[in-house]
Design a protein around this motif. Structure first.
Motif, PDB file in Angstrom:
ATOM      1  N   ILE A  47       0.842  -1.202   0.000  1.00  0.00           N
ATOM      2  CA  ILE A  47       0.000   0.000   0.000  1.00  0.00           C
ATOM      3  C   ILE A  47       0.875   1.249   0.000  1.00  0.00           C
ATOM      4  O   ILE A  47       0.638   2.192  -0.768  1.00  0.00           O
ATOM      5  CB  ILE A  47      -0.955  -0.002   1.211  1.00  0.00           C
ATOM      6  N   LEU A  48       1.902   1.262   0.838  1.00  0.00           N
ATOM      7  CA  LEU A  48       2.785   2.429   0.909  1.00  0.00           C
ATOM      8  C   LEU A  48       3.537   2.651  -0.399  1.00  0.00           C
ATOM      9  O   LEU A  48       3.697   3.796  -0.844  1.00  0.00           O
ATOM     10  CB  LEU A  48       3.763   2.284   2.078  1.00  0.00           C
ATOM     11  N   VAL A  49       3.982   1.580  -1.035  1.00  0.00           N
ATOM     12  CA  VAL A  49       4.665   1.696  -2.329  1.00  0.00           C
ATOM     13  C   VAL A  49       3.698   2.245  -3.374  1.00  0.00           C
ATOM     14  O   VAL A  49       4.036   3.175  -4.123  1.00  0.00           O
ATOM     15  CB  VAL A  49       5.266   0.344  -2.773  1.00  0.00           C
ATOM     16  N   PHE A  50       2.488   1.675  -3.436  1.00  0.00           N
ATOM     17  CA  PHE A  50       1.495   2.161  -4.403  1.00  0.00           C
ATOM     18  C   PHE A  50       1.205   3.642  -4.184  1.00  0.00           C
ATOM     19  O   PHE A  50       1.130   4.423  -5.139  1.00  0.00           O
ATOM     20  CB  PHE A  50       0.190   1.375  -4.304  1.00  0.00           C
ATOM     21  N   LEU A  51       1.017   4.045  -2.920  1.00  0.00           N
ATOM     22  CA  LEU A  51       0.722   5.444  -2.628  1.00  0.00           C
ATOM     23  C   LEU A  51       1.909   6.348  -2.952  1.00  0.00           C
ATOM     24  O   LEU A  51       1.732   7.443  -3.506  1.00  0.00           O
ATOM     25  CB  LEU A  51       0.309   5.607  -1.163  1.00  0.00           C
ATOM     26  N   GLY A  52       3.114   5.894  -2.617  1.00  0.00           N
ATOM     27  CA  GLY A  52       4.300   6.697  -2.897  1.00  0.00           C
ATOM     28  C   GLY A  52       4.507   6.921  -4.382  1.00  0.00           C
ATOM     29  O   GLY A  52       4.699   8.062  -4.841  1.00  0.00           O
ATOM     30  N   ILE A  53       4.447   5.852  -5.149  1.00  0.00           N
ATOM     31  CA  ILE A  53       4.627   5.988  -6.599  1.00  0.00           C
ATOM     32  C   ILE A  53       3.437   6.742  -7.198  1.00  0.00           C
ATOM     33  O   ILE A  53       3.610   7.558  -8.114  1.00  0.00           O
ATOM     34  CB  ILE A  53       4.825   4.603  -7.253  1.00  0.00           C
ATOM     35  N   LEU A 113      -2.777   3.575  -9.410  1.00  0.00           N
ATOM     36  CA  LEU A 113      -2.065   3.191  -8.184  1.00  0.00           C
ATOM     37  C   LEU A 113      -2.872   3.531  -6.931  1.00  0.00           C
ATOM     38  O   LEU A 113      -2.868   2.762  -5.966  1.00  0.00           O
ATOM     39  CB  LEU A 113      -0.689   3.845  -8.151  1.00  0.00           C
ATOM     40  N   PHE A 114      -3.583   4.645  -6.938  1.00  0.00           N
ATOM     41  CA  PHE A 114      -4.411   4.978  -5.783  1.00  0.00           C
ATOM     42  C   PHE A 114      -5.552   3.974  -5.630  1.00  0.00           C
ATOM     43  O   PHE A 114      -5.842   3.523  -4.529  1.00  0.00           O
ATOM     44  CB  PHE A 114      -4.951   6.403  -5.888  1.00  0.00           C
ATOM     45  N   VAL A 115      -6.178   3.598  -6.737  1.00  0.00           N
ATOM     46  CA  VAL A 115      -7.252   2.595  -6.690  1.00  0.00           C
ATOM     47  C   VAL A 115      -6.683   1.246  -6.235  1.00  0.00           C
ATOM     48  O   VAL A 115      -7.287   0.552  -5.408  1.00  0.00           O
ATOM     49  CB  VAL A 115      -7.976   2.483  -8.054  1.00  0.00           C
TER      50      VAL A 115
END
Length: 162
Positions: free
Chosen positions: A18-24, A77-79
């Motif tokens: 989740i953190l990787v998806f949100l960061g990117i 990525l947010f979804v």
């Protein structure tokens, strides 16, 4: 009373995802909403392609397409992070416990005689156990929760007793 607990490795891996998806996703969103719109079209082309645009090339169209792509990647990525977070939350909120008298699933109590069928056909490959009661199908996954193996063993002892 025994109960299932969320597998800490499962939790860590999914929170990390989740953190990787949100960061990117934030990086793509920054490019799509801030950086690319503020950058001159020719400079953007050179920064992305590493060369000057060909004569007569529509760099404004290029800039528009690249800006739109960044926004789409950010949205994707947010979804994706929301999907992973919702699955993680669902598994975090699962309440399952058992004792000699019966088991409880999300506040509903069952006796072992309420079990209509147990499907452990995917146990060897996926470590999943499906319990069918008269009113509900309960999926227990040993990758998501610690204690599923113990409950499965306990069920096997209950079958041999009855």
């Amino acid at each position: 009373m025994n109960s299932l607990k969320l597998n800490s490795e499962y939790l860590r891996r999914h929170v990390f995802s989740i953190l990787v998806f949100l960061g990117i996703g934030c990086w793509f969103a920054y490019d799509g909403f801030v950086k690319y719109p503020a950058t001159d079209a020719v400079k953007l082309y050179v920064s992305i392609e590493g060369a000057e645009p060909p004569a007569g090339y529509d760099v404004e169209k290029f800039k528009s397409q690249k800006t739109k792509s960044q926004k789409i990647f950010a949205l994707f990525l947010f979804v994706s992070s929301l999907v992973v977070a919702s699955r993680l939350t669902r598994n975090f909120l699962l309440k399952f416990s058992w004792s000699e008298e019966g088991f409880e699933h999300n506040g509903k109590k069952y006796t072992y005689s309420d079990i209509a069928k147990i499907d452990d056909s995917h146990w060897e490959k996926r470590s999943t156990l499906v319990i069918f009661t008269k009113s509900e199908k309960i999926l227990l996954d040993a990758w998501h929760h610690v204690g599923v193996s113990e409950f499965k063993e306990f069920l096997n002892t209950k079958k041999s007793v009855s």
